[in-house]
Design an enzyme around this catalytic site. Structure first.
Site: not given
Length: 527
Positions: A62, A215
């Protein structure tokens, strides 16, 4: 054509590792390989104007990236490791070095963050899996810190915040699921309620994915458009699931138009070098060219976690963009105009200082966990806690190579058990420890054999992880001679798709029981 096990697992052009049950295909062309840096670890910069992914190896998922003048800063989800949210620095997007951690207080398992600079102040918006889940913010006037104490924004039902500033100067957090919430002018509290503003593009129903899971939203403004980049398809699971999609709008308030070329990134075949590619950010390079930073699993090495990848971006005549790096298995030209700096981090440690956060981190520490560790006389003294690695909050490193060896001198007090481990989480780990009389073998997250220990309360231990084949060696004379411990292991299943948690298998050390263990001359070398 015969190939060795190591060659078969060195996935690249000319060599492909398939999932179990598939056939191995090879060609005569050799796979590309990395340069070697500190501790023989692989580095992306090939030294000839090209680079080979990953740009940051090991569990760096991420990626949240920020351009600040000529400097680039990046951090990653740190989950249950503390100190966490280590800030990395680069001048060329390829060579990265850690600066230090931004988060020291345990507020839960840290997921995908947003790293921003607004009106001269740096912000980190931090989602946590805790009780209850929430999103927090910390801030600093300098990227080096000090960072503020976390402020709870009380957003329990969302993950993956992304800070964005509208054309009218308004501040927002875009959230998972196509939602957003307004921020106060200082960015330290929310205004109003969460609202749904975007319906993400959906892939064909017969694609093999982990789940829809929209997401990781990222917002970038370019050429009069706001671009909203989202991950769908699930983060792990099937290698073909995770992907990158995009939408755009003239206003931060929408409406959002999905890109006709979606998905922009997706692993299409299990023979590719990088699996589950997604969670992308766009970033302008030093010379004004554009790049995408995202993560992916290395083919056959879920145990290494999601690693950070760099993909060149081309803007199209219709105002969209596309990634041009293909499956990222081959070397690519480096970004133009950047200044290469030091790359990577030495994991070998003489313990002249305690490199907490940048090198070592505790797993799920208590409020005063760091008080257990101190250095002096080129030794790390670690006060015992718990009864085994599962409840002793071990100290861990992030190793980014498929094969490596680490070893250490260890001495213990009466009543102490200590050793070296490969640690996924508190229910899945392996390793070798000892007390004054016996060894203790760790396997599958449990303690098993207890053979006699001929070395007493001091020895040197060595762990070798050679592409998931793990062996242990012990020495009673400081490493001049070694004895192979009579239990080897295979650990390719120590990963998220077996255990969950989105973590990686990390080298580490632990001290349990009573008293203190002392660790010295810790050496690490990639193989």
């Amino acid at each position: 054509m015969s190939i060795t096990r190591r060659e078969a697992l060195s996935v690249g052009a000319g060599t492909a590792l398939l999932l179990p049950g598939a056939a191995m295909a090879t060609t005569a062309s050799p796979p590309p390989t990395w340069r070697r840096g500190l501790d023989n670890q692989r580095i992306a910069d090939l030294g000839d104007g090209r680079f080979l992914n990953p740009i940051v190896s090991g569990d760096r998922p991420d990626p949240a990236i920020l351009k600040d003048g000529a400097d680039y800063y990046m951090t990653f989800s740190s989950f249950d490791s503390y100190p966490g949210l280590v800030i990395w620095h680069s001048r060329d997007l390829v060579n990265w070095r850690p600066m230090g951690p931004a988060l020291t207080r345990n507020i839960g398992s840290v997921w995908a963050v947003s790293l921003e600079k607004h009106d001269g102040r740096f912000f980190l918006y931090i989602p946590t899996k805790s009780d209850p889940n929430s999103i927090w913010v910390i801030h600093a006037d300098r990227i080096e810190g000090p960072w503020s104490d976390p402020i709870d924004l009380h957003l329990p039902n969302h993950i993956d915040p992304c800070h964005a500033v509208g054309e009218d100067g308004s501040r927002w957090l875009f959230l998972s699921g196509g939602d957003r919430i307004r921020l106060a002018a200082d960015g330290l509290s929310t205004v109003g309620a969460v609202e749904h503003v975007y319906d993400p593009w959906r892939y064909p129903s017969d694609w093999v994915v982990e789940g829809f899971s929209p997401e990781g939203p990222k917002i970038v403004r370019h050429g009069g458009w706001f671009y909203l980049i989202t991950a769908v398809g699930g983060t792990a699971g099937p290698p073909t699931g995770h992907m990158v999609i995009a939408a755009r709008s003239r206003s931060i308030h929408g409406p959002w138009e999905n890109c006709p070329a979606n998905p922009l990134v997706r692993t299409k075949d299990e023979t590719e070098r990088w699996w589950s590619r997604g969670h992308a950010s766009l970033i302008e390079g030093p010379a004004g060219d554009w790049w995408a930073v995202y993560h992916g699993y290395e083919n056959g090495f879920w145990t290494l976690g999601r690693q950070t990848l760099l993909d060149p971006v081309e803007w199209t005549t219709d105002g969209w963009f596309r990634m041009t790096g293909g499956d990222l298995s081959l070397p690519l030209p480096k970004p133009r105009g950047g200044r290469a700096g030091p790359s990577g981090l030495a994991l070998t440690d003489r313990f002249d200082t305690l490199a907490m956060g940048s090198k070592w981190s505790f797993f799920r520490p208590g409020p005063n966990e760091t008080a257990r560790a101190r250095v002096g006389g080129n030794q790390l003294s670690l006060k015992a806690a718990g009864t085994a690695p599962s409840d002793s909050s071990p100290l861990m490193l992030i190793a980014g190579d498929p094969a490596y060896r680490f070893e250490c001198d260890i001495s213990i007090d009466p009543g102490t058990t200590a050793g070296l481990i490969l640690f996924y989480d508190d229910r899945l780990y392996c390793g070798l420890g000892f007390d004054a009389d016996r060894f203790v073998m760790h396997q599958y997250g449990i303690e098993r054999g207890r053979p006699a220990n001929p070395h007493g309360r001091a020895m040197r231990l060595r762990v070798t992880n050679d592409r998931h084949i793990v062996t242990f060696d012990t020495s009673g004379d400081g490493g001049r001679s070694w004895t192979r411990f009579d239990r080897g292991m295979e650990v390719s299943g120590y990963h998220h798709n077996v255990r969950g948690g989105f973590l990686m298998l990390r080298p580490g050390l632990y001290s349990a029981g009573k008293g203190t263990a002392r660790f010295g001359n810790f050496t690490f070398r990639a193989l």
